[in-house]
Design a protein around this motif. Sequence first.
Motif, PDB file in Angstrom:
ATOM      1  N   LYS A   1      19.785  12.345  35.975  1.00 24.76           N
ATOM      2  CA  LYS A   1      20.028  13.362  34.944  1.00 24.76           C
ATOM      3  C   LYS A   1      18.742  14.132  34.638  1.00 24.76           C
ATOM      4  O   LYS A   1      18.757  15.361  34.552  1.00 24.76           O
ATOM      5  N   GLU A   2      17.625  13.411  34.503  1.00 26.48           N
ATOM      6  CA  GLU A   2      16.347  14.073  34.234  1.00 26.48           C
ATOM      7  C   GLU A   2      15.909  14.925  35.428  1.00 26.48           C
ATOM      8  O   GLU A   2      15.344  16.006  35.249  1.00 26.48           O
ATOM      9  N   ALA A   3      16.176  14.453  36.648  1.00 29.53           N
ATOM     10  CA  ALA A   3      15.809  15.214  37.842  1.00 29.53           C
ATOM     11  C   ALA A   3      16.608  16.518  37.925  1.00 29.53           C
ATOM     12  O   ALA A   3      16.062  17.575  38.247  1.00 29.53           O
ATOM     13  N   ILE A   4      17.888  16.439  37.626  1.00 30.47           N
ATOM     14  CA  ILE A   4      18.734  17.638  37.649  1.00 30.47           C
ATOM     15  C   ILE A   4      18.281  18.624  36.575  1.00 30.47           C
ATOM     16  O   ILE A   4      18.173  19.828  36.827  1.00 30.47           O
TER      17      ILE A   4
ATOM     18  N   PHE B   1      16.968  22.424  37.299  1.00 32.22           N
ATOM     19  CA  PHE B   1      17.565  23.587  36.647  1.00 32.22           C
ATOM     20  C   PHE B   1      16.481  24.392  35.920  1.00 32.22           C
ATOM     21  O   PHE B   1      16.412  25.616  36.044  1.00 32.22           O
ATOM     22  N   PHE B   2      15.621  23.699  35.189  1.00 28.80           N
ATOM     23  CA  PHE B   2      14.534  24.357  34.457  1.00 28.80           C
ATOM     24  C   PHE B   2      13.624  25.096  35.434  1.00 28.80           C
ATOM     25  O   PHE B   2      13.277  26.250  35.226  1.00 28.80           O
ATOM     26  N   TYR B   3      13.255  24.422  36.519  1.00 31.27           N
ATOM     27  CA  TYR B   3      12.393  25.037  37.522  1.00 31.27           C
ATOM     28  C   TYR B   3      13.061  26.286  38.105  1.00 31.27           C
ATOM     29  O   TYR B   3      12.428  27.326  38.233  1.00 31.27           O
ATOM     30  N   GLY B   4      14.328  26.168  38.443  1.00 30.00           N
ATOM     31  CA  GLY B   4      15.050  27.313  39.004  1.00 30.00           C
ATOM     32  C   GLY B   4      15.080  28.495  38.054  1.00 30.00           C
ATOM     33  O   GLY B   4      14.892  29.640  38.459  1.00 30.00           O
ATOM     34  N   SER B   5      15.273  28.219  36.771  1.00 30.95           N
ATOM     35  CA  SER B   5      15.353  29.323  35.806  1.00 30.95           C
ATOM     36  C   SER B   5      13.978  29.917  35.509  1.00 30.95           C
ATOM     37  O   SER B   5      13.876  31.074  35.141  1.00 30.95           O
ATOM     38  N   ARG B   6      12.906  29.139  35.694  1.00 33.93           N
ATOM     39  CA  ARG B   6      11.564  29.630  35.408  1.00 33.93           C
ATOM     40  C   ARG B   6      10.899  30.293  36.613  1.00 33.93           C
ATOM     41  O   ARG B   6       9.843  30.894  36.476  1.00 33.93           O
ATOM     42  N   ILE B   7      11.475  30.177  37.798  1.00 31.43           N
ATOM     43  CA  ILE B   7      10.874  30.748  39.007  1.00 31.43           C
ATOM     44  C   ILE B   7      11.130  32.253  39.108  1.00 31.43           C
ATOM     45  O   ILE B   7      10.431  32.973  39.811  1.00 31.43           O
ATOM     46  N   VAL B   8      12.109  32.746  38.378  1.00 39.02           N
ATOM     47  CA  VAL B   8      12.493  34.157  38.472  1.00 39.02           C
ATOM     48  C   VAL B   8      11.324  35.107  38.160  1.00 39.02           C
ATOM     49  O   VAL B   8      11.099  36.063  38.916  1.00 39.02           O
ATOM     50  N   PRO B   9      10.529  34.890  37.092  1.00 39.13           N
ATOM     51  CA  PRO B   9       9.378  35.788  36.867  1.00 39.13           C
ATOM     52  C   PRO B   9       8.388  35.793  38.043  1.00 39.13           C
ATOM     53  O   PRO B   9       7.822  36.828  38.373  1.00 39.13           O
ATOM     54  N   TYR B  10       8.219  34.644  38.695  1.00 43.51           N
ATOM     55  CA  TYR B  10       7.344  34.572  39.876  1.00 43.51           C
ATOM     56  C   TYR B  10       7.917  35.439  40.999  1.00 43.51           C
ATOM     57  O   TYR B  10       7.190  36.167  41.659  1.00 43.51           O
ATOM     58  N   TRP B  11       9.235  35.363  41.215  1.00 47.81           N
ATOM     59  CA  TRP B  11       9.861  36.183  42.251  1.00 47.81           C
ATOM     60  C   TRP B  11       9.665  37.668  41.943  1.00 47.81           C
ATOM     61  O   TRP B  11       9.392  38.456  42.831  1.00 47.81           O
ATOM     62  N   LYS B  12       9.825  38.039  40.675  1.00 46.85           N
ATOM     63  CA  LYS B  12       9.674  39.447  40.297  1.00 46.85           C
ATOM     64  C   LYS B  12       8.237  39.906  40.509  1.00 46.85           C
ATOM     65  O   LYS B  12       7.996  41.009  40.974  1.00 46.85           O
TER      66      LYS B  12
END
Length: 135
Positions: free
Chosen positions: A35-38, A42-53
């Motif tokens: 549960k903590e890994a998931i 999810f947190f990592y995936g949602s926070r990577i977007v500014p890096y992509w931009k």
Amino acid sequence: PEDKDLGDRIREKGYEIFFTEKAVQYHKGEPKNMKEAIRRSFFYGSRIVPYWKKTKKVPLVKLGYFSALILSLIKIKIFILGTLLYMGYVFVRDCIRGMHPKYLWFHPFYAFVNEIASTIGSWYGLLGGSVEKLR
């Protein structure tokens, strides 16, 4: 996302980053259960977007594959095939890298679940979702 950004900035300055098998890496706050890994993925995936931009480096193949896999839940056979293909890839990759057999059987499942969570998080971030709202 911060570690990717740091690596990019180090390379831009003309330095090289090397790998050594003798290095030891410690992570503060490693997940203690699935549960903590998931949640972390999810947190990592949602926070990577500014890096992509910022870098304009969106992993379209990976994002597309897992997005299609999630959408393929409608056709369960396609979802199962896609899942088995990815888990087979991870298993072979881990064998080549010399992963300890103790972890070899569980890691493909673990990697798959975390990629799905990260992809959902990425779409959440791309659509303007705020992780702070979820806490």
